[in-house]
Design an enzyme around this catalytic site. Structure first.
Site, PDB file in Angstrom:
ATOM      1  N   LEU A  61       0.810  -1.207   0.000  1.00 17.18           N
ATOM      2  CA  LEU A  61       0.000   0.000   0.000  1.00 17.18           C
ATOM      3  C   LEU A  61       0.848   1.264   0.000  1.00 17.18           C
ATOM      4  O   LEU A  61       1.953   1.303   0.537  1.00 17.18           O
ATOM      5  CB  LEU A  61      -0.918   0.000   1.229  1.00 17.18           C
ATOM      6  N   HIS A  65      -3.446   4.295  -2.467  1.00 16.09           N
ATOM      7  CA  HIS A  65      -4.439   3.381  -1.889  1.00 16.09           C
ATOM      8  C   HIS A  65      -5.188   4.038  -0.730  1.00 16.09           C
ATOM      9  O   HIS A  65      -6.403   3.915  -0.604  1.00 16.09           O
ATOM     10  CB  HIS A  65      -3.757   2.103  -1.381  1.00 16.09           C
ATOM     11  N   GLY A 194      -8.416   3.715  -8.642  1.00 13.31           N
ATOM     12  CA  GLY A 194      -7.673   4.907  -8.997  1.00 13.31           C
ATOM     13  C   GLY A 194      -7.652   5.121 -10.500  1.00 13.31           C
ATOM     14  O   GLY A 194      -7.640   4.159 -11.277  1.00 13.31           O
ATOM     15  N   GLN A 195      -7.608   6.379 -10.905  1.00  8.94           N
ATOM     16  CA  GLN A 195      -7.610   6.733 -12.313  1.00  8.94           C
ATOM     17  C   GLN A 195      -6.323   6.315 -13.027  1.00  8.94           C
ATOM     18  O   GLN A 195      -6.299   6.167 -14.250  1.00  8.94           O
ATOM     19  CB  GLN A 195      -7.793   8.246 -12.458  1.00  8.94           C
ATOM     20  N   MET A 231       1.849   7.355  -8.451  1.00  8.69           N
ATOM     21  CA  MET A 231       2.151   6.392  -7.392  1.00  8.69           C
ATOM     22  C   MET A 231       1.774   4.985  -7.825  1.00  8.69           C
ATOM     23  O   MET A 231       0.734   4.753  -8.425  1.00  8.69           O
ATOM     24  CB  MET A 231       1.400   6.761  -6.118  1.00  8.69           C
TER      25      MET A 231
END
Length: 369
Positions: A61, A65, A194-195, A231
């Site tokens: 993570l 996240h 997430g995009q 990320m």
């Protein structure tokens, strides 16, 4: 009703929480390993009017996240996080064995975040972590990464065969399959992605729509490092040298976005800037000695329809488009680990695939949820 009462999240009778003391308390996160126990707990939550937001992860993570968990906590009374490294989305020669596994650190991050959420009465809490074994997730046949492979799979075509799917032919078969399983097991009101993994979001939306799944897909913006790098759990492999060069992907996409913002709509006018940025960086690295450079290959830079991910020649202002790309950071040719160089996890010997994207929004249209 008092002002404080209006802002408190719904709670079940005290007897319910006592009966499930081993599963959850206001100061603990329960870890489920098997499906029946999780389903029993989930049914009780539903019976008492509690909502669940699901954040699927493969562990390792990071702040991206955690941003999904925070978002889920603002919209649900309970958040479930899954931690499972899914073997079916890795190809036969891909990095399944080397994928970072950081269970203790992951749980520490979730507990710390949950403690922060506890101080906000308007937010939900992290109720559970589902961390199954592969035998639990694939109970009848061992998971297969071969093509076509044996087993029960969810296949979304042609969405899953372009872009990332062209380079990783079993990837979206594995993603759709494991997400279908997780959605069936947890039965969340909402799921959060997430995009950064834009193709994954399109595939999951299509799966939910086509199979009439009773959940809402929520897409959250990409979390980035200060230098612009998106990320990713795989960033730990990069080290300082490859990390610095790896920002070329986000730079290339931003250069293309600038063309769009300047009024350009044709594919050639938009993508030349991205390709030029990547080409120049590649040439710059090739001119350096092996001990200084970080080589990379460009897999693709795409300008695609936001719904089908098919390449477009001209951006339709009523629909917008998706700018996306993937590069492969090659292993370091001359990693000076003994000299103290930060070569990342794996000492610079592991190739690292980086993906990123920018959504070119329709004119006058707000970003879709």
């Amino acid at each position: 009703m008092s002002s404080n009462a209006r802002h408190q999240r719904p709670t079940a009778p005290l007897s319910f929480y006592r009966s499930y003391a081993s599963a959850i308390s206001f100061r603990s996160i329960h870890i489920f390993r098997k499906v029946p126990e999780l389903r029993t707990y989930r049914k009780e939550l539903r019976r008492h009017g509690q909502t669940v937001g699901l954040v699927p992860t493969m562990g390792a993570l990071h702040a991206g996240h955690l941003s999904l968990v925070r978002k889920a906590a603002t919209e649900n009374s309970h958040v479930f996080v899954t931690i499972y490294v899914n073997p079916t989305q890795f190809g036969v020669n891909e990095d399944l064995d080397s994928y970072p596994k950081t269970w203790d650190a992951d749980m520490a991050m979730l507990r710390q975040l949950d403690a922060e959420l506890a101080d906000s009465p308007t937010k939900g809490r992290i109720a559970a972590v589902f961390a199954p074994t592969t035998k639990v997730m694939y109970p009848t046949l061992p998971p297969s990464s071969e093509i076509p492979g044996k087993g029960s799979f969810v296949i979304i075509t042609p969405l899953g065969t372009v872009l990332e799917g062209a380079s990783r032919p079993v990837f979206f078969r594995g993603v759709a399959t494991v997400c279908m399983k997780l959605f069936n097991i947890v039965a969340p009101e909402k799921v959060y992605f997430g995009q950064k993994d834009v193709q994954q979001t399109v595939v999951i939306r299509r799966m939910v729509e086509d199979f009439h799944l009773d959940t809402k897909v929520k897409i959250c913006q990409t979390e980035r490092e200060p230098d612009g790098l998106a990320m990713s759990s795989r960033n730990v492999y990069l080290g300082a040298r490859r990390r610095k060069v790896g920002t070329v992907l986000s730079q290339a996409l931003r250069a293309a976005e600038d063309q769009f913002c300047a009024g350009k709509r044709s594919r050639a006018d938009i993508l030349w800037a991205a390709n030029d940025t990547a080409f120049r960086k590649r040439a710059e690295q090739e001119d350096l000695p092996p001990a200084k450079r970080a080589l990379f290959d460009v897999d693709y830079i795409s300008l695609a329809d936001p719904d089908t991910l098919e390449e477009v020649e001209t951006v339709d202002d009523t629909k917008g488009a998706v700018l996306s790309g993937a590069i492969k950071m090659m292993p370091l040719e001359d990693a000076d680990v003994k000299g103290g160089e930060d070569c990342g996890l794996g000492d610079g010997k592991i190739a690292v695939r980086l993906i990123d994207n920018i959504i070119l929004l329709p004119i006058g249209h707000r970003e879709r949820e």
